[in-house]
Each structure stands twice: as C-alpha cells, then as structure tokens.
Design a protein around this motif. Structure first.
Motif, short mmCIF file in Angstrom:
data_model
loop_
_atom_site.label_atom_id
_atom_site.label_comp_id
_atom_site.label_asym_id
_atom_site.label_seq_id
_atom_site.Cartn_x
_atom_site.Cartn_y
_atom_site.Cartn_z
N ALA A 269 0.92 -1.10 -0.14
CA ALA A 269 0.12 -0.06 -0.44
C ALA A 269 0.54 0.94 0.26
N SER A 270 2.14 0.99 0.25
CA SER A 270 2.80 2.65 0.64
C SER A 270 4.05 2.45 -0.68
N PHE A 271 3.25 1.83 -2.29
CA PHE A 271 4.25 2.03 -2.99
C PHE A 271 3.46 2.15 -4.41
N VAL A 272 1.79 0.53 -4.47
CA VAL A 272 1.52 0.72 -5.43
C VAL A 272 1.40 1.95 -5.86
N PRO A 273 0.41 3.35 -4.55
CA PRO A 273 -0.21 4.56 -5.15
C PRO A 273 0.91 5.23 -5.73
N LEU A 274 2.26 5.00 -5.91
CA LEU A 274 3.83 5.97 -5.98
C LEU A 274 4.39 5.46 -7.58
N PHE A 275 3.73 3.85 -7.86
CA PHE A 275 3.82 3.63 -9.01
C PHE A 275 2.60 4.12 -9.78
N LEU A 276 1.03 4.45 -9.70
CA LEU A 276 -0.38 4.75 -10.52
C LEU A 276 0.53 6.34 -10.39
N GLN A 277 1.09 7.26 -10.06
CA GLN A 277 1.15 8.34 -10.19
C GLN A 277 2.08 9.01 -11.30
N ILE A 279 4.01 6.10 -12.67
CA ILE A 279 3.53 5.42 -14.12
C ILE A 279 2.20 5.61 -15.43
N ALA A 280 1.14 5.14 -14.42
CA ALA A 280 -0.01 5.93 -14.82
C ALA A 280 -0.15 7.11 -15.05
N GLY A 281 -0.03 7.95 -13.97
CA GLY A 281 -0.15 9.35 -14.62
C GLY A 281 -1.88 9.64 -13.73
N ASN A 336 3.33 -3.70 -15.18
CA ASN A 336 4.45 -2.76 -16.11
C ASN A 336 3.87 -1.50 -16.25
N PRO A 337 4.14 -0.44 -17.24
CA PRO A 337 4.18 0.90 -17.72
C PRO A 337 2.54 0.77 -18.34
N SER A 338 2.39 -0.51 -18.78
CA SER A 338 0.73 -1.32 -19.78
C SER A 338 -0.13 -1.07 -18.94
N HIS A 339 -0.13 -1.69 -17.25
CA HIS A 339 -0.92 -1.42 -16.02
C HIS A 339 -1.52 -0.99 -15.98
N GLY A 340 -2.60 -0.59 -15.50
CA GLY A 340 -3.13 0.57 -15.06
C GLY A 340 -3.78 0.00 -13.48
N PHE A 345 -6.15 -2.39 -9.07
CA PHE A 345 -7.60 -2.42 -8.07
C PHE A 345 -8.10 -3.98 -7.85
N LEU A 346 -7.62 -4.83 -8.87
CA LEU A 346 -7.78 -6.17 -8.67
C LEU A 346 -6.92 -7.53 -7.78
N VAL A 347 -5.81 -6.64 -7.92
CA VAL A 347 -4.83 -6.81 -7.64
C VAL A 347 -4.81 -6.49 -5.94
N MET A 348 -5.16 -5.51 -5.57
CA MET A 348 -5.75 -5.42 -3.76
C MET A 348 -6.50 -5.84 -3.50
N ILE A 349 -7.36 -6.12 -4.74
CA ILE A 349 -8.28 -7.10 -4.06
C ILE A 349 -8.42 -8.53 -3.44
N VAL A 350 -7.49 -8.80 -4.20
CA VAL A 350 -7.00 -10.30 -3.59
C VAL A 350 -6.49 -10.15 -3.05
N GLN A 351 -4.86 -9.30 -2.55
CA GLN A 351 -3.83 -8.71 -1.60
C GLN A 351 -5.54 -8.67 -0.40
N GLY A 352 -6.63 -8.19 -0.52
CA GLY A 352 -7.48 -8.11 0.34
C GLY A 352 -7.43 -9.36 1.20
N LEU A 353 -8.38 -10.15 -0.13
CA LEU A 353 -9.12 -11.24 0.60
C LEU A 353 -8.06 -12.47 1.41
N ALA A 354 -6.62 -11.70 1.01
CA ALA A 354 -5.36 -12.59 1.33
C ALA A 354 -5.29 -12.46 2.76
N PHE A 355 -5.44 -11.01 3.08
CA PHE A 355 -4.82 -10.83 4.72
C PHE A 355 -6.06 -10.66 5.43
N GLY A 356 -7.24 -10.33 4.96
CA GLY A 356 -8.22 -10.33 5.55
C GLY A 356 -8.41 -11.54 6.36
N LEU A 357 -8.24 -12.23 5.46
CA LEU A 357 -8.61 -14.19 6.75
C LEU A 357 -7.24 -14.41 7.08
#
Length: 444
Positions: A269-277, A279-281, A336-340, A345-357
C-alpha cells in the motif's frame, strides 16, 4: 443505547483517528517541513509515531489484563488527544517530532483494544463481522486522509490535520464511559523493568530500519536488550510478556507466519500509489481509491471468517490465505507501464482477501488459544508481530526502490522481494498444527 453499542462507537472512532494519523501526513508533510524548517528531521516525524505506537501496543495489552480494558483504553484516548493538540501547536520541527511520539504512545494504547474488547464481547462467529467493521475504518481512512490533508492545507492550515482529532477523541472517550466491561482484571505487580527492557530493545531494532549510519551497532544493541529481557522475564511471577504463552506452538507459529507475511507484502500500500502516480499518471485521489480494493477484499474475507473457523478450523484457512498472498505476489512481479488502475485495483482485492483471512483468523486464533487473563497480551502481541513485519518490510522495499537504476526497476525489485517473502510465508503456514481440542470446544 446499551454499553455494548456505546463502546463499539468509541473503539470505531478511536480506530479512525489513529489510522488516519498514520497516513494523513504523507501528503501534507512537505508543506509542514517547508514552514517549520529542519528538513533533516522529515523522516523522524513519521518514525517517532511508528516506533512509539509499535512498542506500546503489547505493553498496553498486558496492562489491560492486569487493570481492565476500559481504564487503559481511556488513558490512550486522552493521551492521543493531548498529543494531537500539541502537534497542532508545534512551533518547530523538533517539537513536532517529540509531540508525534506522544501521539504515537496514545495510538499504541488505543490500537489493540478494538480486537481485545471484541474478543471479550462477541462470539467467534460474530467476531469476523466486527473485524470487517474495523477494516472498513482503515479503508475509509485511506481515502479520507489524503482528501482531508489536501483540504486543510489548501483552505485552512496544516495544523487542522491534528486539531480535527480533538472532537473525535472527545466523543470516543465519552461514549466509552457507560461501558461496563465483563472482563474481571487479574491484579498483579506490574513488571516495569521488563517493559523498559522490551521498549529499549525494540526501539533500537526499529531505529536500525531508519538510520543510515551505524546500522550494525543499532541492531546489536537492540538484540542484546531483548536477550536480557528474555532471561529477566523467565524469573518474573507476573511478566509484562508471559513467555508461557509461547509454549503453545500454534500461537508461536501463527505469530511467525503473521510476521513473515507482513514483512513480505503488507508494504504494498505504500508503493502502489507511487507507481500509479508516476507511471500510470493517476491523481493522488485515484491512486488512493485503488487501495480501496484491499478494504473490499478484506471485508469479504473477514465477515464470514468466524463461521469458516467453526467449520474448517484455523490451519486450512491460514494456508488458503497464504496461497492468495503468494498469488498476489506473483501478479505484482508482472507490474509494468501498460498496467493501470483496474489491474492494480483487482490485485488489491486479492491481497485484501489474503490479509482479511490471515489477520482475522490469526487474531481469533491467538485469542481463543489462551485464557481470558492473557487475551490482552496475546492479541496485542499478534498485532505487534504484524507491525514489526510491516516496518521492516516497508524499509526493505524502500531501499530496493531507491537503489534501482530507474523507477520501474526499483518497483520490479521490491515486488520480487515481496513475492519471495510470500513463498516463505506460505511454507510456514504448513507448520501450523490443527488444534482439535480447541476446535471441538468452539463447535460445541
């Protein structure tokens, strides 16, 4: 309203302000440093809060076993309120760093109690829903924090990021007063020396993740204090951290798994926003919205977790959670740069499921596997393991990011590290034994 309702309001509000203050300064700190000066102390405004809150959580949990939940929790709320007021009145960066530590001590005394009090009040089946509510507060704070921070800086003053806590803390404190706790504290002598040894040892280990020079010295000093703490605690009639608790192999292995899992990937959660800002703009707001995927997945797993524990037991659910975490790590290595927005968002849902359990099942497990008079320390020590893992993981990821030859290489390296860490977390989950006696008792 009955006392159960009022205490739920109290702990939800306390969670909201403590979680917001862990992140609200991310967007406002450059403005604060520009006004107060001493940019060399920039990182310490975060570190002082993190270190104080991490150290005090297990101590607060143990004190609640000895003196009752309400007194210790109420003290934490008032101390957090005072720290917030002082932070808002800071006239220099030195003052802000010191007062952030005061605020962090208050947060350390507050943060374990939502889980501890829920463990006292609710059955295993209902506790998953309560944990989901707490997760919703973290998700809400992830969106509110940057919005409020930006609003206060633009239209008022940065000092309001602290002053806004005052009315919320007051409501939290006064809604706590009618609460009649059903836990009867077990009076005993407080192990002050043990608490000091523990605090000093952990402080040096956490400082080792922050300082740039003499890192080996900080690690050695921290390790020495914790070794002394271990032998000192073995001789105490009422230790601040009962070592007998760790004779239960299931509790020890749940804590180890929680530490490794958070060290690996909780820092995402600390580094995904940096990528989105970068690289993804995406804007600051949209990169924050992407993190809501974590809260959505977390709540989806946490709500039914209590029923699942009764049906399937702890071990299989923790293994499934670690498989999901492993899958998340694998997906993030492909970033990679093609991901936005939608991929993240979908990867974060999966990670949320993981840490939620992992978090909900682990939390309920360490609570149910001890007696009522050790539930406070057992719960808060589980949180301590997760917080230590997060602090170490974020530090390692940050170093990998800055040492990359370019931003994307740094992102690739830090998520490769997270993926490797998730493999070790998955392997340790298979070491968690099935506790047949406890599971039969809960099902009865």
């Amino acid at each position: 309203m009955n006392s159960r309702t009022t205490v739920m309001i109290s702990i939800v509000l306390a969670m909201l302000v403590a979680s917001m203050d862990a992140t609200i300064m991310n967007t406002t700190m450059p403005i604060i440093a520009k006004e107060l000066g001493r940019f060399d102390l920039y990182a310490w405004s975060f570190a002082s809060y993190m270190i104080a809150s991490t150290i005090l959580s297990p101590v607060a949990g143990r004190l609640s076993d000895l003196f009752g939940r309400k007194k210790v929790f109420g003290f934490g709320i008032l101390l957090f309120l005072i720290g917030s007021l002082l932070c808002g009145l800071s006239a220099s960066m030195v003052q802000l760093v010191i007062f952030r530590a005061v605020q962090g001590i208050g947060a350390g005394f507050m943060m374990p109690f939502p889980a501890i009090i829920a463990g006292d009040l609710f059955s295993v089946e209902k506790r998953g829903r309560i944990q989901a509510l707490f997760t919703a507060m973290w998700g809400l704070s992830a969106v509110l924090a940057p919005l409020l921070g930006s609003f206060f800086v633009e239209y008022m003053t940065w000092r309001w990021i602290f002053f806004v806590n005052l009315p919320i803390c007051l409501v939290s404190f006064f809604t706590l007063l009618p609460y009649k706790e059903n836990y009867q504290p077990k009076k005993a002598k407080v192990d002050y020396i043990g608490a000091i040894l523990f605090a000093v040892g952990v402080t040096f280990l956490l400082l080792d993740t922050i300082v740039k020079d003499n890192k080996i010295l900080f690690f050695i000093v921290g390790a020495v204090f914790l070794v002394v703490f271990y032998f000192f605690e073995k001789k105490q009639a009422s230790p601040i951290v009962p070592l007998s608790m760790f004779k239960n192999k299931m509790i020890s292995r749940i804590n180890i798994n929680a530490f490794i899992g958070t060290t690996a990937l909780f820092g995402t959660a600390s580094f995904v926003p940096l990528f989105l800002q970068n690289i993804a703009g995406l804007s600051l707001f949209m990169s924050g919205v992407a993190l809501l995927g974590t809260a959505i997945g977390w709540m989806a797993a946490a709500v039914p977790a209590g029923k699942w524990i009764l049906k399937y037991g702890y071990r299989i659910l923790l293994i499934i959670g670690n498989i999901l975490l492993f899958f998340t790590g694998a997906l993030l290595t492909q970033l990679n740069p093609s991901h936005g927005f939608w991929f993240v968002f979908l990867v974060m849902i999966v990670q949320g499921l993981a840490f939620g359990l992992l978090t909900t099942v682990g939390m309920i497990g360490v609570q149910q596997l001890v007696g009522g008079h050790e539930r406070g320390i057992s719960t808060s020590f589980f949180m301590f393991c997760r917080n230590m893992g997060t602090a170490i993981g974020v530090t390692i990821m940050g170093a990998l990011l800055t040492n990359g030859t370019n931003f994307m290489q740094g992102i690739h390296h830090l998520f490769l590290y997270g993926f490797i860490g998730s493999i070790f977390a998955l392997l340790t989950s298979f070491l968690i034994q099935k506790n047949t006696a406890e599971e039969k008792r809960m099902a009865a």
